[in-house]
Design an enzyme around this catalytic site. Structure first.
Site, mmCIF file in Angstrom:
data_model
loop_
_atom_site.group_PDB
_atom_site.id
_atom_site.type_symbol
_atom_site.label_atom_id
_atom_site.label_comp_id
_atom_site.label_asym_id
_atom_site.label_seq_id
_atom_site.Cartn_x
_atom_site.Cartn_y
_atom_site.Cartn_z
ATOM 1 N N ILE A 179 -22.785 -92.232 57.279
ATOM 2 C CA ILE A 179 -22.387 -93.643 57.338
ATOM 3 C C ILE A 179 -23.035 -94.428 56.193
ATOM 4 C CG2 ILE A 179 -22.272 -95.711 58.739
ATOM 5 C CD1 ILE A 179 -20.617 -93.280 59.746
ATOM 6 N N TYR A 200 -5.786 -89.900 70.194
ATOM 7 C CA TYR A 200 -6.146 -90.876 69.156
ATOM 8 C C TYR A 200 -5.703 -92.289 69.521
ATOM 9 C CZ TYR A 200 -1.280 -90.719 67.507
ATOM 10 O OH TYR A 200 0.085 -90.813 67.420
ATOM 11 N N TYR A 253 -7.071 -96.406 65.660
ATOM 12 C CA TYR A 253 -6.503 -95.364 64.786
ATOM 13 C C TYR A 253 -5.638 -95.970 63.706
ATOM 14 C CZ TYR A 253 -1.864 -95.750 66.908
ATOM 15 O OH TYR A 253 -0.632 -96.202 67.320
ATOM 16 N N GLU A 357 -23.511 -82.197 28.115
ATOM 17 C CA GLU A 357 -23.443 -81.198 27.045
ATOM 18 C C GLU A 357 -23.420 -81.857 25.666
ATOM 19 O OE1 GLU A 357 -20.192 -78.551 27.809
ATOM 20 O OE2 GLU A 357 -20.713 -78.348 29.927
ATOM 21 N N GLU A 384 -14.042 -90.592 51.636
ATOM 22 C CA GLU A 384 -12.741 -91.282 51.707
ATOM 23 C C GLU A 384 -11.581 -90.281 51.635
ATOM 24 O OE1 GLU A 384 -12.070 -94.410 52.260
ATOM 25 O OE2 GLU A 384 -14.020 -95.353 52.018
ATOM 26 N N SER A 387 -10.696 -83.887 48.308
ATOM 27 C CA SER A 387 -9.631 -83.617 47.339
ATOM 28 C C SER A 387 -8.481 -82.856 47.990
ATOM 29 C CB SER A 387 -10.191 -82.819 46.155
ATOM 30 O OG SER A 387 -11.017 -83.641 45.362
#
Length: 403
Positions: A179, A200, A253, A357, A384, A387
């Site tokens: 959190i 839900y 939800y 680099e 959030e 990927s």
């Protein structure tokens, strides 16, 4: 330091001229550009001197939080009547991006507070709730968004936190983890299930304050964004007034889905700013350091890498602002938000890694802060929506279009 009045003047004027839209995604209104410049100065003058100390101590400096409120950056979209800057969503994205150029930890604190906490109350709260809570959130009090749990990450609605009605209160029991802002926050939006038999559809959003008995169970020690607090929370018979339900019973939800889609644009902006910050720190060094009689930045191998990074930065920038403008204009933006968040997080990792680099040994040390951008970039592919979740969202749109 830029004055609060100046900062708020920029943002409020942006609303007044909101009917004048840029003709391309990389062109901003005069007011938006003024806001960008003011936040950039604030970040460089006020935040930058404290970045390394906060990272080493893994603690946000209270003076930074105070300064964000004083600058009017914690109620960006909140109305002037509620003490906010009464500006646009794109303005919030500009602020998040510019703060991330200097410190992604400060950026995500501002991001979560604005695009999640403030937006939920502003969009779904009753008038009484707005009048009570938005002025505090705009002027003095940090907010936290409490959704994730030990068994509920990508499956955000497998919540185990429960709420039971007790007269004119609800009693919450359960835990939350990962959190953001929770160590410093005093206002918490907590998602709990009031009727597990409904799945839900029993999830409800509650507003609680720390003094009601919220317990910080553990403060995580992280790879990156160390100054941004990430804690586990415990609720043991936490009593919340029934009037503190946001949006109605069973509507949590819907609120969470809407706000997470919007929040992904904020994370895209954070990753974009991070990547640009790493680029801006590393590239000048390559023209100051010479090898074999000329600056290393002029060697074709390195020059092409920097050109490639510049292309990726520009692509991420356009994707992020495309999603922001669509959201701001009330158009569908879920697909665009997923694309922007995925792309920007990938670009952030590549550019910040390359920046180390390009600067060689000095980039590998903590002295310059370049390596911090790489550490901070890793979270972009996780929070959030990971990927893979973004790719899943994008894939669903492709399937809907072509199948």
């Amino acid at each position: 330091m830029v004055s609060r009045l100046a900062s708020r003047h920029f943002s409020r004027t942006a609303v007044a001229s909101s009917d004048v839209r840029p003709t391309s995604l990389d062109v901003f209104t005069e007011e938006e550009q003024m806001l960008r410049e003011s936040v950039r100065r604030f970040a460089e003058d006020v935040v930058a001197p404290k970045v390394r100390e906060m990272d080493e101590n893994e603690m946000m400096d209270p003076e930074i939080i105070k300064a964000l409120f004083e600058q009017g950056l914690m109620g960006i979209e909140t109305s002037a009547d509620h003490g906010g800057s009464e500006s646009s969503f794109t303005s919030a994205i500009i602020v998040i991006e510019e703060l991330a150029r200097v410190d992604p930890s400060v950026s995500v604190m501002c991001d979560v507070h604005n695009t999640l906490v403030n937006t939920v109350i502003r969009t779904h709260g009753t008038q009484e709730q707005k009048d009570k809570w938005l002025p505090l959130l705009a002027q003095t009090t940090l907010g936290s968004f409490c959704l994730s749990e030990p068994a509920s990450g990508s499956d955000a609605f497998a919540l185990q936190t429960r709420a039971k009605k007790d007269g004119d209160h609800w009693i919450l029991n359960g835990t939350k983890m990962w959190i953001t802002n929770s160590y410093e926050a005093d206002i918490f939006l907590i998602f709990a299930n009031v009727d597990p038999s409904k799945g839900y559809k029993g999830i409800t959003c509650f507003l609680a304050t720390k003094d009601m008995g919220i317990k910080i169970a553990k403060k995580e020690q992280k790879l990156g964004i160390r100054a941004s607090s990430t804690c586990s929370l415990a609720f043991d018979d936490l009593r919340i007034p029934a009037e503190n339900i946001i949006g109605g019973e069973g509507k949590g939800y819907k609120i969470a889905i809407e706000i997470l889609n919007e929040g992904r644009i904020g994370i895209a902006a954070q990753m974009l700013g991070l990547a640009q910050g790493a680029f801006d720190k590393a590239v000048p060094y390559t023209f100051q350091r010479s090898q074999f009689g000329k600056p290393v930045g002029t060697f074709q191998g390195l020059a092409f890498q920097q050109a490639q990074a510049a292309v990726e930065l520009e692509a991420a920038r356009l994707l992020t602002y495309n999603a922001a403008r669509r959201k701001e204009e009330g158009r569908d933006f879920v697909r665009e938000a997923a694309i922007a968040k995925y792309a920007a997080s990938q670009v952030a990792q590549r550019v910040s890694g390359a920046a180390i680099e390009w600067t060689g040994g000095i980039g590998f040390t903590r002295e310059t802060g370049i390596e911090k951008y790489w550490r901070d970039s890793k979270i972009g592919a996780i929070y959030e929506g990971t990927s893979n979740i973004q790719l899943q969202t994008i894939a669903k749109f492709i399937q809907k279009q072509y199948s």
